[in-house]
Design an enzyme around this catalytic site. Structure first.
Site, PDB file in Angstrom:
ATOM      1  N   ARG A  59       0.962  -0.648  -0.512  1.00 24.52           N
ATOM      2  CA  ARG A  59      -0.378   0.173   0.155  1.00 24.52           C
ATOM      3  C   ARG A  59       0.989   1.314  -0.080  1.00 24.52           C
ATOM      4  O   ARG A  59       0.782   2.295  -0.582  1.00 24.52           O
ATOM      5  CB  ARG A  59      -1.065  -0.099   1.473  1.00 24.52           C
ATOM      6  CG  ARG A  59      -1.593   1.037   1.079  1.00 24.52           C
ATOM      7  CD  ARG A  59      -2.227   1.363   1.958  1.00 24.52           C
ATOM      8  NE  ARG A  59      -2.465   0.614   3.568  1.00 24.52           N
ATOM      9  CZ  ARG A  59      -1.879   1.042   4.144  1.00 24.52           C
ATOM     10  NH1 ARG A  59      -1.991   2.481   4.334  1.00 24.52           N
ATOM     11  NH2 ARG A  59      -2.056   0.905   5.560  1.00 24.52           N
ATOM     12  N   TYR A 112     -16.148  14.544 -16.677  1.00 20.87           N
ATOM     13  CA  TYR A 112     -16.386  13.102 -16.670  1.00 20.87           C
ATOM     14  C   TYR A 112     -17.619  13.607 -15.150  1.00 20.87           C
ATOM     15  O   TYR A 112     -17.166  14.057 -14.777  1.00 20.87           O
ATOM     16  CB  TYR A 112     -15.161  12.250 -16.357  1.00 20.87           C
ATOM     17  CG  TYR A 112     -16.123  10.980 -16.171  1.00 20.87           C
ATOM     18  CD1 TYR A 112     -16.746  10.743 -16.995  1.00 20.87           C
ATOM     19  CD2 TYR A 112     -15.396  10.800 -14.811  1.00 20.87           C
ATOM     20  CE1 TYR A 112     -17.072   9.235 -16.828  1.00 20.87           C
ATOM     21  CE2 TYR A 112     -15.673   9.377 -14.936  1.00 20.87           C
ATOM     22  CZ  TYR A 112     -16.928   8.408 -15.694  1.00 20.87           C
ATOM     23  OH  TYR A 112     -17.071   7.136 -15.617  1.00 20.87           O
ATOM     24  N   ASP A 184      -7.374  16.981 -15.369  1.00 24.63           N
ATOM     25  CA  ASP A 184      -7.269  15.509 -16.489  1.00 24.63           C
ATOM     26  C   ASP A 184      -7.039  15.587 -17.568  1.00 24.63           C
ATOM     27  O   ASP A 184      -7.710  16.499 -19.267  1.00 24.63           O
ATOM     28  CB  ASP A 184      -8.695  15.565 -15.856  1.00 24.63           C
ATOM     29  CG  ASP A 184      -9.119  13.806 -16.214  1.00 24.63           C
ATOM     30  OD1 ASP A 184      -8.869  13.608 -17.091  1.00 24.63           O
ATOM     31  OD2 ASP A 184     -10.438  13.397 -15.880  1.00 24.63           O
ATOM     32  N   LYS A 209      -8.117   4.625 -19.854  1.00 25.17           N
ATOM     33  CA  LYS A 209      -8.270   5.230 -21.393  1.00 25.17           C
ATOM     34  C   LYS A 209      -6.413   4.500 -22.437  1.00 25.17           C
ATOM     35  O   LYS A 209      -6.139   3.193 -22.089  1.00 25.17           O
ATOM     36  CB  LYS A 209      -8.399   6.516 -21.270  1.00 25.17           C
ATOM     37  CG  LYS A 209     -10.075   6.407 -20.402  1.00 25.17           C
ATOM     38  CD  LYS A 209     -11.359   6.177 -20.922  1.00 25.17           C
ATOM     39  CE  LYS A 209     -12.396   5.846 -20.392  1.00 25.17           C
ATOM     40  NZ  LYS A 209     -12.026   5.422 -18.543  1.00 25.17           N
TER      41      LYS A 209
HETATM   42  N1  LCS Z   1     -11.439  11.023 -15.963  1.00 24.40           N
HETATM   43  C1  LCS Z   1     -12.367  11.282 -17.525  1.00 24.40           C
HETATM   44  C2  LCS Z   1     -11.512  12.616 -18.498  1.00 24.40           C
HETATM   45  C3  LCS Z   1     -12.953   9.616 -17.462  1.00 24.40           C
HETATM   46  O1  LCS Z   1     -13.036  10.016 -18.694  1.00 24.40           O
HETATM   47  C4  LCS Z   1     -13.000   9.007 -16.705  1.00 24.40           C
HETATM   48  C5  LCS Z   1     -13.712   8.126 -17.175  1.00 24.40           C
HETATM   49  C6  LCS Z   1     -12.355   9.191 -15.454  1.00 24.40           C
HETATM   50  C7  LCS Z   1     -11.676   9.944 -15.144  1.00 24.40           C
HETATM   51  C8  LCS Z   1     -12.404   7.931 -14.185  1.00 24.40           C
HETATM   52  O2  LCS Z   1     -11.311   6.955 -14.551  1.00 24.40           O
HETATM   53  P1  LCS Z   1     -12.226   5.290 -13.869  1.00 24.40           P
HETATM   54  O3  LCS Z   1     -12.255   5.829 -12.792  1.00 24.40           O
HETATM   55  O4  LCS Z   1     -13.019   5.203 -14.828  1.00 24.40           O
HETATM   56  O5  LCS Z   1     -10.692   4.970 -13.889  1.00 24.40           O
HETATM   57  N2  LCS Z   1     -14.322   7.856 -18.076  1.00 24.40           N
HETATM   58  C9  LCS Z   1     -15.024   7.315 -18.635  1.00 24.40           C
HETATM   59  C10 LCS Z   1     -15.642   7.491 -19.600  1.00 24.40           C
HETATM   60  O6  LCS Z   1     -16.588   7.818 -20.243  1.00 24.40           O
HETATM   61  N3  LCS Z   1     -16.557   6.464 -19.793  1.00 24.40           N
HETATM   62  O7  LCS Z   1     -16.677   5.429 -19.423  1.00 24.40           O
HETATM   63  C11 LCS Z   1     -15.196   6.056 -18.071  1.00 24.40           C
END
Ligand code: LCS
Length: 403
Positions: A59, A112, A184, A209
């Site tokens: 951790r 998001y 972001d 992503k």
């Molecule tokens: N920031 C952005 C710009 C994102 O598009 C997403 C997830 C996150 C943060 C969060 O990331 P995660 O916790 O899912 O790894 N975006 C998504 C989307 O547009 N479609 O599915 C997930």
């Protein structure tokens, strides 16, 4: 050889790995291990005290995760990075590390959906207030700053409208306000955009992503420009336990090794599809930073090394036509997420941004008919043929409805 002057592809392939530290292994081994032996009780105490940087417990730090952190920090031009279980874990850690009760955040819209929810809901309950301003409106960002502003938080390109934030201009506003600029960078990724070079203090990613790129892992990371911010972020991550798993880190690092090739291939496909969609009679409008019709096309050229692979568009037939299109595609998969080798299509208003109140959706440019296409690495002719066939299905449906 020091990696700081290498190109972005060399960094993606090599950063984070010194084979001689791993018995010559050319891929970072997976340290699938929860705890690490101390050679002596004194050394164990020294590690807890911070006098020795030896390993303690996963951790708090793990060599596979550290290799990934080093690689992403190198790609983003930061002093270090902290892996996280998900993108949301990285974002939540950043908010909780850098904000306290009574602080104010200037946030651009759209974000998001769950990031918007975190700021509005959970942080609001802790007495942290936010002012929302349009991503493209630099003057409104400046005007929203108050004496108690402790963060400017932006997403560029923004999910799902593809609005851009002028990072250099907003970094100057943040510097003047004495508040960190947090970016972001999920949509562009470090191959196409490096916010720290433009003055940002912290970069967050959903590595789910393009960094991982294969739709088989959820993961996040926070990159800091300076060691003091890094320390604050790391202490909070350790306290919250938002830690990455070593196997997850290994998969993401493997994905990053081919980042440039994947991103450029998907981007080339997206650029062709965006032009084609814009000229298609069934399409009302297309928003893609690589099209001259994007209101911030010049800014995209200035601050990005390419427009990326996500396209927002709306059909002339509005919401219903969009729904039919998503049901009709075969090669393109109806699923949320983006940045992978596979093309995905989704409806933000009812899916990724469904928890954003309808009035806020509209105010943020998330129209009911907006369809988001995350283009992958397939053959572009096959993607176009898939959309062509789906558009033909729409025409048949429209003709049937009018009979
Ligand atoms: N920031 C952005 C710009 C994102 O598009 C997403 C997830 C996150 C943060 C969060 O990331 P995660 O916790 O899912 O790894 N975006 C998504 C989307 O547009 N479609 O599915 C997930």
């Amino acid at each position: 050889m020091s990696g700081s002057h290498q190109g972005r592809n060399s960094k993606a392939v090599h950063a984070g790995l010194d084979p001689m530290q791993h018995r010559g292994a050319v891929s970072v081994p997976i340290y699938q291990c929860s705890t690490f032996m101390f050679p002596t009780a004194e050394e164990g105490a020294a590690r807890f005290e911070g006098a020795s940087d030896g390993l303690i417990y996963t951790r708090l730090g793990n060599p596979t995760v550290q290799a990934l952190e080093e690689c992403v920090a190198s790609l983003e031009g930061g002093c270090g990075a902290i892996g996280a279980a998900t993108g949301m874990a990285a974002i939540a850690t950043t908010f909780l590390a850098l904000l306290r009760q009574g602080d104010h955040v200037v946030a651009t819209h759209p974000l998001y959906g769950p990031t918007h929810g975190l700021l509005e809901g959970r942080l609001g309950r802790l007495g942290i207030t936010s002012t929302w301003v349009g991503a493209a409106d630099t003057e409104a960002i400046r005007a929203a700053v108050r004496p108690e502003t402790r963060m400017i938080y932006v997403e560029t390109p923004a999910n799902p409208t593809m609005d851009l934030v002028d990072l250099a201009a907003v970094a100057a506003i943040a510097r003047e306000a004495g508040a960190p600029l947090v970016v972001d960078n999920t949509f562009a990724g470090p191959h196409l955009q490096r916010p720290i070079e433009l003055g940002a203090d912290v970069v967050v990613h959903s590595m789910t992503k393009s960094l991982n790129g294969h739709a088989d892992v959820v993961a996040g990371i926070t990159v800091a420009r300076d060691p003091e911010t890094l320390r604050t972020l790391r202490d909070t991550a350790k306290a919250l336990g938002t830690t990455m798993d070593p196997h997850q880190a290994w998969l993401v690092l493997r994905g990053i090794r081919t980042l440039g090739m994947r991103v450029e291939r998907a981007q080339a496909n997206a650029a062709l599809l965006a032009v084609w969609l814009e000229s298609h009679p069934a399409v009302a409008w297309v928003r893609y930073p690589g099209l001259p019709s994007h209101p911030q096309f010049e800014l995209a050229l200035r601050q990005m090394d390419g427009p990326g692979s996500v396209i927002a568009f709306e059909l002339a037939g509005g919401v219903e036509a969009g729904r039919q299109l998503m049901n009709a595609v075969r090669l393109i998969t109806l699923a949320v997420s983006l940045g992978g080798v596979e093309s995905l299509i989704e409806h933000p208003a009812s899916m990724t941004h469904s928890k954003v109140a309808p009035a806020d959706q509209l105010a943020h440019g998330i129209t009911p008919g907006l369809v988001r296409l995350a283009v992958g690495c397939e053959d572009v002719e096959d993607l176009r043929a898939d959309l062509e066939h789906a558009f033909a299905a729409l025409e048949i449906g429209a003709a049937a409805a009018s009979r």
